[in-house]
Write a protein that holds these residues in place. Sequence first.
Motif, mmCIF file in Angstrom:
data_model
loop_
_atom_site.group_PDB
_atom_site.id
_atom_site.type_symbol
_atom_site.label_atom_id
_atom_site.label_comp_id
_atom_site.label_asym_id
_atom_site.label_seq_id
_atom_site.Cartn_x
_atom_site.Cartn_y
_atom_site.Cartn_z
ATOM 1 N N GLU A 1 0.863 -1.316 -0.071
ATOM 2 C CA GLU A 1 0.033 -0.040 -0.109
ATOM 3 C C GLU A 1 0.959 1.292 -0.092
ATOM 4 N N SER A 2 1.878 1.115 0.688
ATOM 5 C CA SER A 2 2.701 2.274 0.792
ATOM 6 C C SER A 2 3.550 2.821 -0.579
ATOM 7 N N MET B 1 6.740 1.681 -0.532
ATOM 8 C CA MET B 1 8.027 1.857 -0.282
ATOM 9 C C MET B 1 8.867 0.619 -0.395
ATOM 10 N N SER C 1 6.686 7.766 1.925
ATOM 11 C CA SER C 1 5.480 6.864 1.151
ATOM 12 C C SER C 1 5.035 7.832 0.140
ATOM 13 N N PRO C 2 5.520 7.539 -1.135
ATOM 14 C CA PRO C 2 4.726 7.914 -2.405
ATOM 15 C C PRO C 2 3.113 7.924 -2.260
ATOM 16 N N VAL C 3 2.659 7.119 -1.752
ATOM 17 C CA VAL C 3 1.091 6.756 -1.986
ATOM 18 C C VAL C 3 0.721 7.883 -0.929
ATOM 19 N N GLU C 4 1.432 7.695 0.183
ATOM 20 C CA GLU C 4 0.458 8.768 1.194
ATOM 21 C C GLU C 4 0.699 10.106 0.723
#
Lengths: 304, 306
Positions: A250-251, A253, B225-228
Motif C-alpha cells: 500500500e505504501s 516503499m 511513502s509516495p502513496v501517502e
Amino acid sequence: MKITYTSKLMAPALLLVAISAWACSAISGKEAIKPANKEIALQLYSVQSDMKKDPRGTLNKVARLGFAAVETADYKDGKFYGLTPEEFRSEVEKAGMIVLSSHVVKTLSQKEVRSGDFSDSMRWWDKAVSDHKRAGMKYIVMAWAPFPADISVLDAYCKYFEQIGKKCRDAGIKFGYHNHYKDFYPEKSLGGKAKNSLEYILLKTDPNLVFVQIDTHNAVMGGGAPAEFIRSFPGRFKLLHIKDKYVLGESGMVGFDAVFKSAKTGGAEGFILEQEGESANPYDDIAKSFSYLQNAPFVPSRSE
Amino acid sequence: MKYINLFFCAALIALSAGLTACNTTCASAQSPSSAVANAPKKDITLQLYSLRSDMKKDPKGTIKKAGEMGYTAVEAAGYSDGKFYGMTPEEFKAEVEKAGMKVRSSHTSKKLSPEEVKNNNFSESLKWWEKAIPAHKATGMEYIVVPSIPFPKNIKEMQLYCDYLNAVGKMCRDAGIKFGYHNHSFEMKPVKDKLSMYEYMLQNTNPENVFFEMDVYWAVMGQQSPVELFKKYPNRFRLLHIKDLKELGESGMVGFDAIFKNAHIGGVEGIVVEVERYNYEPAKSVKLSYDYLNNAPFVPATYPKK
C-alpha cells in the motif's frame, strides 16, 4: 397436469448452466473460496496485546486467517505469552499451525563487551535454548542490538552471536539476527571494512552459525535495498520479515516482487509477515496483507 | 425423437450462456505474454540522463536507440544557451520524432543568484526564462521541470523560491506549457518545525502554475511513502519519475505496484523512467527497465489528462 416440453428441458438445461459456471470458476483463478495455498507465518507482535490477554483465542483467529505458522515476540521467565513452552506449542498446534520462530533480546552488558567474557549471558541462553526447544521452535532470532556501534562493540557481538549460534545448533535450532533501520546506517569506525553494521555482521560471522532475518521495511527506512542486499550475501537469509509501512503493498516503499525474486538466492526457508501499527481492527488489515501475498504471482505456493 | 431434439437444443443454449458468462470472467485470466502482445503500446518517457555518457558521445544515435527500446517520448537534461544537446530545438525535435518518439519534457533550471536572494527579487532570473521558454516550446514539449533547488537557509529564502516557481509557472502556463518541480531526498527534511521542505513547497505553490514530478525512489530514500503523498496532496503530481536504485524492479526499495495502483489519486498524466546507476552497460539497464514496466500488469498504456 400435463408435463410440457419446457419443464422437462428446464432441469437438464439448468444443470448444464450450473456445471459450466462451476467449471468456469474453477479455472478462472478467482480464489475467494480456495483454501490458502501459500505458506506464510505471522509475527505475533502484529497482535501482541491480544496475545497477552488471550493467547488461545488469538492463535485461533490467526489460524483462521490462513497462517501456517507463528513467530513469537514474548519470552519471559521461561514462558511464551504466559504459557509454558509445552502449553504454548500445544495451543499453536491445536489451532492447526506450526511453532516456527521466536524474537528475543539479550544484549551484552558493558562489562561483557569490554572483557570478552560472555558467560553471564550464555547462562541465560542455556535456559532459553532449552525452553525454545521444548516449545518446538525451529529458529531463534535476536530481535535488536545496539547498532550502529563502534567496531570493537560489533566485534564482541559477532563473537557472541557465534557462541549463541553454536548452542542453538547443538539443539537443532538455527540462530539469526533481525535488523532495524539503523543497521543500514554507515558506521565510520568500520573504516571501509563494511558499508554498515549489518554488512559487518554478515562478513564476520560463520554462515553455519548465524543468519540474518532481513526486515524489508526497516531496510528501506535505513536506505538499504533489501533484494540487492540479499543477493550480495547468498544463503545468509533463512527467514524474511515481509513488512511494509503498514498493510502490504500500500505504501509504495517496498518492492515485494524484487524481494521474493531474490529469496531463493538468499536461502529463504520461510516468510514471516509483520504488521506494526495501531488499528481499530488489526485482523481485517492483517487479512488484507495475507490476501496481497496470496494473490501475488511472485510469492511461491506450497507446491513450488 | 422430438423430446431429444429439444433437449439438445436447450442444452446447447444453456451451455453457450454458461460459456459467455465464463468468457467475461475469464478475460482477466489470459496469459501475461498474450496480454502484452495484444495490448496498445505503453506511453513511457525516458529521462535522457539515464544514457548521459552515450548522449555526450553520440546524441543522435542514442536517441535512435531509445526509440528502438520501445520508449515513446524523451525528457531532456541538456538545455544550454538555447540548444538541446548542442542541437537547435527544431533539430532536436526532428531527431526525436525520427526515432518514433515525442519530446515530452525537459529538466531545466535557473538558480537564483546570491544578490537575488539577498534582495528578494528574481526579475533577472525571469528574464532568463523569457528566452528559455520559447526555445522549449519549439521542441513541442508539454512540460518543463526544475530538477532541484538548494535547501534554503531560512524560511524567507524558502518562500522566495516558492514565489519564484509560481512566477515561472505562470510564464510557462501563458505559453501553453506545464511547469513543475522534481525532488531528491533532501527535500523530505524539515524546513519549518516538523514541516518538510517538500510539503512547504506543495502548500505554498499555486496548483495552477506548479506541479510536482515526484521521484519515487528519492521519496522513499527520504523515508516517505509516495502513496501517502498522493493521498495528502491529490492531483499535484502530473508526472512521476519512475526510478529505482538501479534497474527498475531489482532492488526491492520501491513498491511500483502500490504506486501505479494509486497514481490516479496523485493526478498522474505520464511517467518518466530514470536509471542513474547500473548493474550492466547503461543501454542494457535502460532496456531492462523498459521491459519491467512493459511486462508489468499494473502499468497502464496511458493516463487520463486532467
